[in-house]
Enzyme design. Structure first.
Site, short mmCIF file in Angstrom:
data_model
loop_
_atom_site.label_atom_id
_atom_site.label_comp_id
_atom_site.label_asym_id
_atom_site.label_seq_id
_atom_site.Cartn_x
_atom_site.Cartn_y
_atom_site.Cartn_z
N ARG A 252 0.80 -1.23 0.00
CA ARG A 252 0.00 0.00 0.00
C ARG A 252 0.83 1.28 0.00
O ARG A 252 0.57 2.20 -0.78
CB ARG A 252 -0.91 0.06 1.24
CG ARG A 252 -2.18 -0.68 1.12
CD ARG A 252 -2.52 -1.26 2.47
NE ARG A 252 -1.53 -2.26 2.81
CZ ARG A 252 -1.61 -3.53 2.42
NH1 ARG A 252 -2.68 -3.94 1.81
NH2 ARG A 252 -0.64 -4.39 2.68
N THR A 253 1.80 1.35 0.89
CA THR A 253 2.49 2.63 1.06
C THR A 253 3.26 3.00 -0.20
O THR A 253 3.13 4.12 -0.72
CB THR A 253 3.44 2.55 2.28
OG1 THR A 253 2.72 2.04 3.38
CG2 THR A 253 4.00 3.92 2.63
N LYS B 295 25.62 -4.20 -1.77
CA LYS B 295 27.08 -4.30 -1.94
C LYS B 295 27.80 -3.61 -0.80
O LYS B 295 29.02 -3.46 -0.84
CB LYS B 295 27.50 -3.64 -3.26
CG LYS B 295 26.85 -4.19 -4.50
CD LYS B 295 27.33 -3.38 -5.72
CE LYS B 295 26.33 -3.45 -6.85
NZ LYS B 295 26.55 -2.36 -7.81
N ARG C 162 11.27 3.78 3.29
CA ARG C 162 10.95 2.82 4.36
C ARG C 162 12.24 2.07 4.69
O ARG C 162 12.95 1.63 3.79
CB ARG C 162 9.86 1.83 3.93
CG ARG C 162 9.67 0.71 4.94
CD ARG C 162 8.44 -0.13 4.66
NE ARG C 162 7.22 0.63 4.92
CZ ARG C 162 6.00 0.11 4.83
NH1 ARG C 162 5.85 -1.16 4.51
NH2 ARG C 162 4.94 0.83 5.08
N HIS D 107 5.18 5.93 11.47
CA HIS D 107 4.66 5.74 10.10
C HIS D 107 3.69 6.91 9.88
O HIS D 107 2.47 6.73 9.85
CB HIS D 107 3.95 4.39 10.01
CG HIS D 107 3.66 3.91 8.61
ND1 HIS D 107 3.75 4.71 7.49
CD2 HIS D 107 3.25 2.69 8.17
CE1 HIS D 107 3.42 4.01 6.43
NE2 HIS D 107 3.11 2.77 6.81
#
Ligand code: CP
Length: 304
Positions: free
Chosen positions: A50-51, A79, A100, A128
């Protein structure tokens, strides 16, 4: 200092209400050209449906372009590139960064080194804020007010960043909280202290049953396997609560069931058809709220 949104506490009550007003405008007319020429980077070091997709849709529906990654394994972080270097590089390409990250504080760190605004799309168990703004928008749309509501929060209140952000945001609107969680996932002490400081009444229980019959909002959450150090503990609590359709029978007519999603099995599928279930509309509201957030962090007026 840029226009980042890292924590819901970055916004005053007036700024929160202004975002919700703006989201209403975007809901009426989500297709515009106000981000024409802008590039937004979505950096997802943790999974999301969703986000990420609603932020990306928000950009595209406003005429902007999106770059980024949905899996850190496909970026040079795999890496060994540091977050510092990743943010410096991406800010050379994009006008804003939506990120995120599993580490609490990663978004704050990124915002401090980035010359372009950073929007926190979730940092570990911490915050959030865009979810919180869409939760507030959903509460406002369904209740007609944000003031004096009884909010019952259920499930993983320990690691649930959406719960933590929502408690802080609702503190502007004289709420009453009921926290329902197993002992292992109780609300952290810092949020009890926060409520006491703000004179917000709250009770705690580990029984779901009819504990929400006087609630206006029932905020269900998933037990988050990915946050547990001890998977045996997760196995003990993973199915602790399941909301069944019949459990809504004696609830208030205005009650709405919210959930940030994804759900696993904490809401039975038969609840989906109940008119009190609002979690899919809630996720849709995320599009309009994220259009409002991007416009604010990029200093773009609503009418452009
Ligand atoms: N609510 C939420 O953050 O959902 P995603 O993990 O799918 O983005």
């Amino acid at each position: 200092m840029n226009n980042s949104l890292v924590s819901i506490t970055d916004y005053s009550k007036e700024e929160i209400l202004s975002i919700l007003d703006s989201a209403r405008d975007f809901e009426a007319n989500p297709n515009r050209k106000s981000l024409d020429g802008k590039v937004v980077a979505t950096l997802f070091f943790e999974p999301s449906t969703r986000t990420r997709l609603s932020f990306e849709t928000a950009v595209i529906r406003l005429g902007g372009k999106v770059i980024g990654f949905s899996d850190a394994a496909t970026s040079s972080a795999s890496k060994g590139e540091t977050l510092n270097d990743t943010i410096h590089m991406v800010s050379c390409y994009a006008d804003a960064i939506v990120m995120r990250h599993p580490l609490e504080g990663a978004a704050r760190y990124a915002s401090e080194i980035s010359p372009v605004p950073v929007v926190n799309a979730g940092d570990g168990a911490n915050q959030h804020p865009s979810q919180t703004l869409l939760d507030l928008y959903s509460i406002l749309k369904t209740q007609g007010t944000l003031e004096n509501l009884k909010i019952c929060m259920v499930g993983d209140l320990k690691y649930g960043r959406t719960v933590h952000s929502l408690i802080q945001a609702m503190s502007h609107f004289t709420p009453t909280f009921k926290f329902i969680a197993p002992d292992e996932l109780k609300i952290p002490e810092e949020y009890r202290i926060f409520c006491r400081k703000k004179n917000i009444p709250f009770t705690e229980s580990n029984e779901l049953n009819d504990n929400f019959n006087d609630a206006d909002i029932l905020y269900m959450t998933r037990v988050q396997k990915e946050r547990f150090q001890d998977l045996m503990e997760y196995e003990r609590v993973k199915n602790v609560y399941t909301l069944q359709n019949e459990m809504l029978e004696n609830t208030k007519p205005n009650l709405r069931v919210l959930h940030p999603l994804p759900r696993v099995n904490e809401i039975s599928m038969d609840v989906d058809k109940n008119e009190k279930a609002y979690y899919f509309q809630q996720a849709q509201n995320g599009l309009y709220v994220r259009q409002a957030i991007l416009s604010k962090v990029l200093n773009i007026a609503n009418n452009e």
